[in-house]
Design an enzyme around this catalytic site. Structure first.
Site, PDB file in Angstrom:
ATOM      1  CD  GLU A  52      -4.539  -5.809   2.393  1.00 33.13           C
ATOM      2  OE1 GLU A  52      -5.302  -5.056   3.048  1.00 33.13           O
ATOM      3  OE2 GLU A  52      -3.309  -5.860   2.575  1.00 33.13           O
ATOM      4  CD  GLU A  84      -3.211  -0.827   2.034  1.00 29.83           C
ATOM      5  OE1 GLU A  84      -4.376  -0.993   1.632  1.00 29.83           O
ATOM      6  OE2 GLU A  84      -2.948  -0.493   3.194  1.00 29.83           O
TER       7      GLU A  84
END
Length: 585
Positions: free
Chosen positions: A236, A161
């Site tokens: 995710e 991320e």
């Protein structure tokens, strides 16, 4: 068994040349007792998963700068990967070096913070050199387990991320790609980011995936805008969430997440369910968040996942299995039943040992300096630091700290006078000094380093100057208390005085099984069973029990040690067959 290789085509994934959809779930070997790895992996396959997603915590694998790679017991990553292969599961490996994961410092080692100027997650050579050393140690254990070598690892993530970091250091990302490729990682690489961060987190030539909890159609369209060709994948899919001390127990409606999973699969996308099985932040390993207020994460990482903290299938497990079965083959074996649980009530802990009186047996070496030394300066990652000095004069006064990270218990001549919490931004406390030279003691707890966002540089201990009535205090002793070994403690049935106290008791077990430790009447502290660190408890909740893996127990006599930082009503604990994670929020 030899595992097939994954490749990327314009219209999707291929596994040994055949169309393939990744149906994955996250589970973290470092949050699961190693004797339970095979069980959790088997249950992943039974839910219909063909892949598992695994982070690698740098801070546990290399606890000391220039030290060797730790791969024993619960950190035996090669064994975990071999077990996944034996179960017929592919692996998405996420070696960071930053992983977030609501894990202490996002997996970055505490020793990185000794240099006050190092810029984490950037191309700063002071950061890149240790990253290079870590990958040099790690990758030789990964290469034989890559799919190109017949192993289960079909793809490897670059960073984690990164688009949300705000750093925009493309050189850093490019360097990580170079390190992986030069280290022999010849399977596909990928990144994962939330939809709004795809532009800043992506790398040309590397597959992008998108992270979200709901709104699958919108987020997959955004991914397609940034990546016109190639597989669509949710890196995710947040099936639940984590908890923080003082909040409620986070849950998501089973039907809501079932419908979102169906939406992802109906779109032809691949998916990784975060988490399939959360596990536990054993010991002191939980992370924290700081978005204006410091918020430490609780011990349980149950995450309201399809497989709960004890590895039992939940309602989500059954709904997800039914949903996956509409799009892929699911094993015909029935859903596993819940495992046996142990119940023992009224276990007394009659022996005691004072932390303050025996600090010298728990840590060290004690160091003397003009100011309090940080935990990192003491070469320490987890636990507590005990600071001591003398007050300059008698009388009432105000003790002021630059900053407390994260919770300080203040005592004068061994008598408690109060507690300061970073979470409440407390930096001062009024007290009475009985005489010039009175002993000032400050016990500071690291409640978890920040794991996400701008506050990632999160040194622990007392930060900045300490004054009493505006007069600087000097000549400090700093004693590290990592509490990673308690064997040197001397217990007795006599009262241990005021201040933090270890309580010890024994109990008999006929047949070891999973259980949940409940501590009614206790306030705050940590627990060890047979030397295994279960984690933190705190009466403020939401969590009011601690998971005890069955393999921690043994037939016959067992030992429990509880460090109570304040006080307990009765000195009695229970092992019960169900957890108390607090009211749902």
């Amino acid at each position: 068994m030899l595992m097939p290789e994954l490749s990327i085509a314009d219209d999707g994934f291929r596994l040994d040349g055949r169309p393939f959809r990744i149906i994955s779930g996250s589970l973290h070997y470092f949050r699961i007792h190693p004797e339970q790895w095979a069980d959790r992996l088997h249950k992943a396959r039974l839910m219909g998963l063909n892949t598992v997603d695994v982070y690698v915590p740098w801070n546990l694998h290399q606890p000391h700068r220039d030290g060797p790679l730790v791969l024993d017991e619960g950190l035996d990553l090669p064994r975990f990967l071999d077990l996944a292969a034996a179960e017929g599961l592919c692996v998405l490996l996420r070696p960071g070096p930053y992983i977030c994961a609501e894990w202490e410092a996002g997996g970055l080692p505490a020793w990185l913070l000794v240099d006050p100027d190092v810029r984490l997650r950037t191309s700063d050579p002071r950061y890149q050199k240790p990253v290079e050393q870590f990958f040099e140690l790690l990758l030789p254990h990964i290469r034989p387990r890559l799919a190109t070598a017949g192993g289960p690892v079909v793809a490897v993530q670059v960073e984690n991320e990164y688009g949300a970091s705000g750093l925009r250091d493309r050189a850093h990302l490019d360097h990580l790609v170079t390190l992986l490729r030069s280290g022999g990682v010849d399977v596909p690489l990928f990144t994962s980011d939330q939809a709004r961060d795809l532009a800043d987190g992506g790398i040309p030539g590397v597959l992008r995936t998108v992270n979200f909890g709901r709104g699958a159609g919108e987020h997959l369209r955004t991914l397609r805008e940034h990546q016109p060709r190639g597989p669509l994948m949710c890196g995710e899919f947040w099936a639940g969430w984590f908890d923080r001390w003082g909040g409620g127990h986070k849950t998501r409606r089973d039907e809501e997440v079932r419908d979102t999973l169906d939406e992802i699969l109906a779109a032809g996308a691949s998916v990784n369910i975060y988490m399939f099985h959360g596990g536990t932040n054993f010991g002191f390993t939980n992370g924290a968040n700081d978005k204006g207020h410091y918020r430490p994460t609780v011990t349980s990482y149950d995450y309201d996942a399809p497989l709960d903290e004890a590895g039992d299938p939940t309602g989500k497990y059954r709904l997800f299995r039914e949903t996956i079965a509409r799009y892929a083959d699911v094993p015909e074996e029935p859903v596993p039943s819940a495992g046996a649980k142990l119940t023992l009530r009224g276990i007394r802990l009659p022996e005691r040992a004072s932390l303050l009186a025996q600090a010298g047996a728990l840590g060290g070496p004690t160091r003397r300096a003009e100011r309090p030394l940080s935990m990192e300066e003491l070469g320490q990652a987890f636990g507590f630091v005990l600071y001591e000095t003398e007050l300059p004069a008698a009388g009432d006064g105000v003790l002021c700290f630059g900053e407390v990270r994260d919770r300080a218990q203040v005592l004068v001549d061994g008598q408690p006078v109060g507690t300061l919490e970073r979470e409440n931004r407390e930096q001062a406390i009024g007290l009475r000094s009985p005489a010039a030279g009175a002993r000032l003691t400050v016990l500071v707890e690291n409640q978890g380093r920040v794991n996400y966002g701008a506050g990632l540089r999160d040194g622990k201990g007392l930060v900045g100057p300490v004054t009493f009535n505006e007069q600087p205090l000097s000549d400090w002793t700093s004693t590290p208390l990592p509490l990673d070994a308690l064997g040197a403690l001397s217990f007795s049935s006599a009262a241990a005085g005021t201040g933090p106290v270890f309580h010890r008791g024994t109990f008999e077990v006929a047949a070891p099984a999973d259980t949940f430790l409940h501590l009614p009447g206790w306030t705050k502290g940590n627990v060890w069973v047979n030397g295994f660190a279960l984690g933190r408890y705190w009466s403020r909740g939401p969590q009011h029990s601690l998971y005890v893996p069955g393999p921690v127990l043994r037939a016959g006599a067992n030992e429990i040690v509880v460090l109570e930082l304040h006080g307990t009503r009765a000195g009695v604990v229970d092992f019960r067959d169900a957890p108390d994670l607090g009211p749902a929020e």
